[in-house]
Write an enzyme that holds these catalytic residues in place. Sequence first.
Site, PDB file in Angstrom:
ATOM      1  CG  HIS A  13       5.641  -3.221   7.134  1.00  0.00           C
ATOM      2  ND1 HIS A  13       4.810  -4.299   7.369  1.00  0.00           N
ATOM      3  CD2 HIS A  13       5.093  -2.541   6.092  1.00  0.00           C
ATOM      4  CE1 HIS A  13       3.807  -4.273   6.507  1.00  0.00           C
ATOM      5  NE2 HIS A  13       3.947  -3.222   5.726  1.00  0.00           N
TER       6      HIS A  13
ATOM      7  CG  ASP B 288       5.559  -5.415  10.445  1.00  0.00           C
ATOM      8  OD1 ASP B 288       5.225  -4.218  10.406  1.00  0.00           O
ATOM      9  OD2 ASP B 288       5.349  -6.209   9.518  1.00  0.00           O
TER      10      ASP B 288
ATOM     11  CB  SER C 179       2.595  -4.615   3.127  1.00  0.00           C
ATOM     12  OG  SER C 179       1.815  -3.822   3.985  1.00  0.00           O
ATOM     13  CG  MET C 180      -2.941  -3.956  -0.061  1.00  0.00           C
ATOM     14  SD  MET C 180      -3.512  -2.376  -0.734  1.00  0.00           S
ATOM     15  CE  MET C 180      -2.432  -2.174  -2.165  1.00  0.00           C
TER      16      MET C 180
ATOM     17  CG  PHE D 173      -1.829   1.091   1.407  1.00  0.00           C
ATOM     18  CD1 PHE D 173      -2.940   1.192   0.584  1.00  0.00           C
ATOM     19  CD2 PHE D 173      -1.654   2.046   2.396  1.00  0.00           C
ATOM     20  CE1 PHE D 173      -3.850   2.230   0.738  1.00  0.00           C
ATOM     21  CE2 PHE D 173      -2.549   3.088   2.568  1.00  0.00           C
ATOM     22  CZ  PHE D 173      -3.652   3.177   1.733  1.00  0.00           C
TER      23      PHE D 173
END
Length: 248
Positions: free
Chosen positions: A224, A194, A96-97, A27
């Site tokens: 992350h 993260d 992630s996303m 994202f």
Amino acid sequence: MKITKRRPDPFFYEGKKEVGILLIHGFTGSPAELSLLGKFLHQTGYTVYAPLLAGHGKTPEEMKKTNKDDWWNSVLEAYEHLKQKGYDRIIAIGLSMGGILALKLAMEKPLLAVIPMAAPIFVHDRRVALTRWLKYFITYSVKEKKEEHIESQLASYDRVPVICVESLHKLIKEVKVSLNKVGIPTLVIQGMNDETVVPESANYIFNNINSTLKEIKWYHQSTHIITLDNEREKLFEDIRLFLERVSK
């Protein structure tokens, strides 16, 4: 591998193996955060395609015009692109996303395997759940910078459209309740440090998918953006070993 500043452009590397790897960025990010992994996988013989998701790689104002359906359509188009190139055996890897989108793809399209990395089921910022109301008062939120060895490699936005955060939250909830639809080989990856995703997300994914072959890998010194962090070479090797196992 030395890290250098990169552009947000998509990339496609043709390899000798019959397996195509679809890399899905996160994202407000771009394929830049997956560039080192992409080159590593290409060097091991795989064809690698990292598309630029709708609304990304331009401006926050452009992203504000998009939502989860647009990002999902970008993934579907990328999947079909690999199919048209002759790759019937496809593995989706997402950060992630991108990990959430990769899991959604595993629910809806034939895949050889899926690798979600730092995929958010639970997030540290509790404001995410409030964006359905916050969007009426705040248009953008400031995005915190990462450590220099990561930030120097990224091509991402410094502002986040709040309305897009709301859409991301909806996407996460949709995937969360449907994880039992994932039945293919899965490697779940999570950094213990993260700052965005609560690490327990990895356990939730692992425990709720229906895959017979599934693994979970923890990286105790990683944040992350795990693909650019201190343990990236270990991460890449773990991914390589998993890919060899599922693509025989």
